[in-house]
Each structure stands twice: as structure tokens, then as C-alpha cells.
Design a protein around this motif. Structure first.
Motif, PDB file in Angstrom:
ATOM      1  N   ARG A   1      72.517  45.430  77.043  1.00 23.01           N
ATOM      2  CA  ARG A   1      71.344  46.890  76.118  1.00 23.01           C
ATOM      3  C   ARG A   1      72.870  47.408  75.205  1.00 23.01           C
ATOM      4  O   ARG A   1      73.463  47.199  75.374  1.00 23.01           O
ATOM      5  CB  ARG A   1      71.136  47.644  76.570  1.00 23.01           C
ATOM      6  CG  ARG A   1      70.027  47.808  77.534  1.00 23.01           C
ATOM      7  CD  ARG A   1      69.380  48.530  78.521  1.00 23.01           C
ATOM      8  NE  ARG A   1      68.128  48.439  79.462  1.00 23.01           N
ATOM      9  CZ  ARG A   1      67.089  49.292  79.529  1.00 23.01           C
ATOM     10  NH1 ARG A   1      67.993  50.263  78.472  1.00 23.01           N
ATOM     11  NH2 ARG A   1      66.288  47.979  79.686  1.00 23.01           N
TER      12      ARG A   1
ATOM     13  N   TYR B   1      74.112  50.257  72.251  1.00 19.24           N
ATOM     14  CA  TYR B   1      73.918  51.909  71.752  1.00 19.24           C
ATOM     15  C   TYR B   1      74.035  51.664  70.087  1.00 19.24           C
ATOM     16  O   TYR B   1      74.742  51.521  69.875  1.00 19.24           O
ATOM     17  CB  TYR B   1      74.618  52.760  71.512  1.00 19.24           C
ATOM     18  CG  TYR B   1      74.393  53.942  72.096  1.00 19.24           C
ATOM     19  CD1 TYR B   1      73.811  54.521  73.085  1.00 19.24           C
ATOM     20  CD2 TYR B   1      74.590  55.422  71.079  1.00 19.24           C
ATOM     21  CE1 TYR B   1      72.769  55.859  73.071  1.00 19.24           C
ATOM     22  CE2 TYR B   1      74.102  56.674  70.880  1.00 19.24           C
ATOM     23  CZ  TYR B   1      73.605  56.762  72.556  1.00 19.24           C
ATOM     24  OH  TYR B   1      73.019  57.718  72.223  1.00 19.24           O
TER      25      TYR B   1
ATOM     26  N   TRP C   1      69.265  53.441  73.501  1.00 22.72           N
ATOM     27  CA  TRP C   1      69.980  52.393  74.115  1.00 22.72           C
ATOM     28  C   TRP C   1      69.088  51.548  73.597  1.00 22.72           C
ATOM     29  O   TRP C   1      67.661  51.497  73.991  1.00 22.72           O
ATOM     30  CB  TRP C   1      70.189  52.446  75.310  1.00 22.72           C
ATOM     31  CG  TRP C   1      71.433  52.939  75.756  1.00 22.72           C
ATOM     32  CD1 TRP C   1      71.300  54.041  76.541  1.00 22.72           C
ATOM     33  CD2 TRP C   1      72.871  52.943  75.763  1.00 22.72           C
ATOM     34  NE1 TRP C   1      72.667  54.800  76.987  1.00 22.72           N
ATOM     35  CE2 TRP C   1      73.625  53.638  76.615  1.00 22.72           C
ATOM     36  CE3 TRP C   1      73.361  50.943  75.784  1.00 22.72           C
ATOM     37  CZ2 TRP C   1      74.783  53.547  76.624  1.00 22.72           C
ATOM     38  CZ3 TRP C   1      74.966  51.166  75.942  1.00 22.72           C
ATOM     39  CH2 TRP C   1      75.562  52.271  76.371  1.00 22.72           C
TER      40      TRP C   1
ATOM     41  N   ARG D   1      70.055  45.080  84.113  1.00 29.97           N
ATOM     42  CA  ARG D   1      70.764  45.811  82.806  1.00 29.97           C
ATOM     43  C   ARG D   1      71.700  46.238  83.069  1.00 29.97           C
ATOM     44  O   ARG D   1      72.686  46.183  83.754  1.00 29.97           O
ATOM     45  CB  ARG D   1      70.227  47.485  83.200  1.00 29.97           C
ATOM     46  CG  ARG D   1      68.817  47.408  83.415  1.00 29.97           C
ATOM     47  CD  ARG D   1      68.434  49.063  82.679  1.00 29.97           C
ATOM     48  NE  ARG D   1      66.769  49.150  82.532  1.00 29.97           N
ATOM     49  CZ  ARG D   1      66.129  50.104  82.622  1.00 29.97           C
ATOM     50  NH1 ARG D   1      66.643  51.378  82.258  1.00 29.97           N
ATOM     51  NH2 ARG D   1      65.191  50.597  82.653  1.00 29.97           N
TER      52      ARG D   1
ATOM     53  N   TYR E   1      75.054  47.196  79.527  1.00 27.09           N
ATOM     54  CA  TYR E   1      75.172  48.335  78.374  1.00 27.09           C
ATOM     55  C   TYR E   1      76.956  48.386  78.183  1.00 27.09           C
ATOM     56  O   TYR E   1      77.638  48.231  79.225  1.00 27.09           O
ATOM     57  CB  TYR E   1      75.468  50.038  78.919  1.00 27.09           C
ATOM     58  CG  TYR E   1      73.880  50.412  80.026  1.00 27.09           C
ATOM     59  CD1 TYR E   1      72.944  50.515  79.590  1.00 27.09           C
ATOM     60  CD2 TYR E   1      73.640  50.335  81.304  1.00 27.09           C
ATOM     61  CE1 TYR E   1      71.614  51.020  79.821  1.00 27.09           C
ATOM     62  CE2 TYR E   1      72.420  50.395  81.298  1.00 27.09           C
ATOM     63  CZ  TYR E   1      71.069  51.101  81.024  1.00 27.09           C
ATOM     64  OH  TYR E   1      69.962  51.355  81.429  1.00 27.09           O
TER      65      TYR E   1
ATOM     66  N   VAL F   1      79.192  49.658  76.005  1.00 19.40           N
ATOM     67  CA  VAL F   1      80.024  50.729  74.888  1.00 19.40           C
ATOM     68  C   VAL F   1      81.517  50.543  74.745  1.00 19.40           C
ATOM     69  O   VAL F   1      81.963  50.004  74.811  1.00 19.40           O
ATOM     70  CB  VAL F   1      79.569  52.166  76.097  1.00 19.40           C
ATOM     71  CG1 VAL F   1      80.848  51.863  76.901  1.00 19.40           C
ATOM     72  CG2 VAL F   1      79.956  53.173  75.339  1.00 19.40           C
TER      73      VAL F   1
END
Length: 210
Positions: A121, A123, A181, A196, A198, A200
């Protein structure tokens, strides 16, 4: 692991709690829900839950502790024995919430390897002007509007020297309220399976001054 290393990592953990966390828990709203009778650099009580802090320098750091939520910070430096011990402490939990955080250090290792296996994921920011959704890019989303604002000798940059722009239409980009996301591989976490991941970057951190 040497005694000196264990002592150093324990000291770093306690410094983090005393300088970063304690100031938040000792004032404002959090002070009203934190139990002052259970207050040390290794343990806090917030309402009916306990918050424990342990160094990953020893594999047995959380043995004998039942936990529902595990957060491993600086994951690339967490030893395999410490991680296994911590995960086993969640064996009787109905929640088993596991979170790993880290700045990647080596490709295909640690947090980077986990991210590659995850749904990946990122952003995405939506431009208010043209509706284009984009992942922030250092070369394409930053524009210098005042070259005199950069002092190379002093290594300083004046506020307003740069601005964020849409990589498609070139107009000012609002990073605060139009992001979401988006998973590159959504099929990897269907029915809450898989991992999952993420990503950033500092470009997504709206509290960092450009």
C-alpha cells in the motif's frame, strides 16, 4: 549479545519512553486516563490496559507476558529470537495484532522483504484541480518558486522557497485532506489473509516543513 549491547539498548528504550512518551501521558487528555500508580519506564497502565516496553536485545524479554498487541519498532534491528518470543506471547490472545515498523536498511531483508511480500500500500494524493491521483515523487512533485531562498553556504532554506505541485497539471497540491492508501496487490489480503504493507516517506509527512 554482549552485556554492553544489552545495557545500551535498554538505555535507549528507557530514553525513548522518558523523552517521547512520558510528556504526552503526563498532560492533557491522556493524563486523565493514565494510572499514576502504575508508572515506570517499562510499564504504564491506561484505563484497564497495560503498556509494556521491552528491548529486543534479549530473546526472553517478554516471556511469561500475555499480550494482545505487539509493535516491533526498528524491525530491521530486531533479533529473530526476540521476535519469536514476542509472537509466542500472543498465542492465547483472541486479537493477535502484530505491527512491524522500520526504515529499510538492506534490499530484500527485514522490513523491505516483508513489504515486497505484502499487498504494498502506498499513499496516493488527489489533485483538487485535475483529479489526478499520484504517489509523491521528489523530482516531479516539488517546484522551486524562489531560487534566492536557498543559501548553499549556510545550508539553509527559507520558508516558501518550494511548493508541492501536481505532477500532471502543475498546480499547487494539497497533501492534507485528499489522500488514501491504495494497494498495488489487493488480492494478497483478500478476506483478511496475508500481510498489509504500508510505505510512507517524508514527502507524505505533512508535519515536515518542505
Amino acid at each position: 549479545m554482549s552485556k554492553e549491547t544489552v545495557e545500551r539498548t535498554n538505555r535507549q528504550m528507557k530514553d525513548f519512553v522518558s523523552t517521547r512518551l512520558n510528556p504526552l501521558l503526563e498532560s492533557g487528555y491522556y493524563a486523565t486516563i493514565t494510572d499514576s500508580k502504575v508508572d515506570s519506564l517499562e510499564k504504564k497502565k491506561i484505563r484497564n490496559s497495560f503498556l509494556l516496553f521491552r528491548s529486543s536485545s534479549k530473546g526472553a524479554a517478554v516471556e511469561g507476558v500475555d499480550i494482545d498487541y505487539l509493535s516491533l519498532d526498528e524491525y530491521d534491528r530486531v533479533g529473530a529470537a526476540a521476535e519469536l518470543s514476542a509472537i509466542e506471547s500472543m498465542s492465547s490472545s483472541q486479537f493477535k495484532m502484530l505491527r512491524r515498523w522500520s526504515t529499510p536498511t538492506v534490499p530484500d531483508y527485514g522490513i523491505h522483504a516483508l513489504f515486497e511480500q505484502s499487498d504494498q500500500r502506498v499513499y496516493m494524493h488527489k489533485c483538487d484541480h485535475c483529479g489526478y491521483r499520484q504517489q509523491m515523487d521528489y523530482e516531479k512533485n516539488i517546484e522551486c518558486v524562489d531560487e534566492s531562498g536557498v543559501d548553499l553556504l549556510a545550508k539553509t532554506v527559507k520558508d516558501g522557497t518550494f511548493r508541492f505541485i501536481c505532477k500532471k497539471c502543475g498546480k499547487a497540491l494539497d497533501r492534507w485532506y485528499n489522500g488514501e492508501w491504495v494497494a498495488k496487490f489487493p488480492d494478497r489480503t483478500i478476506n483478511n489473509q496475508g500481510t498489509r504493507g504500508y510505505l510512507v516517506t517524508q514527502l507524505d509527512a505533512v508535519w515536515i516543513n518542505l
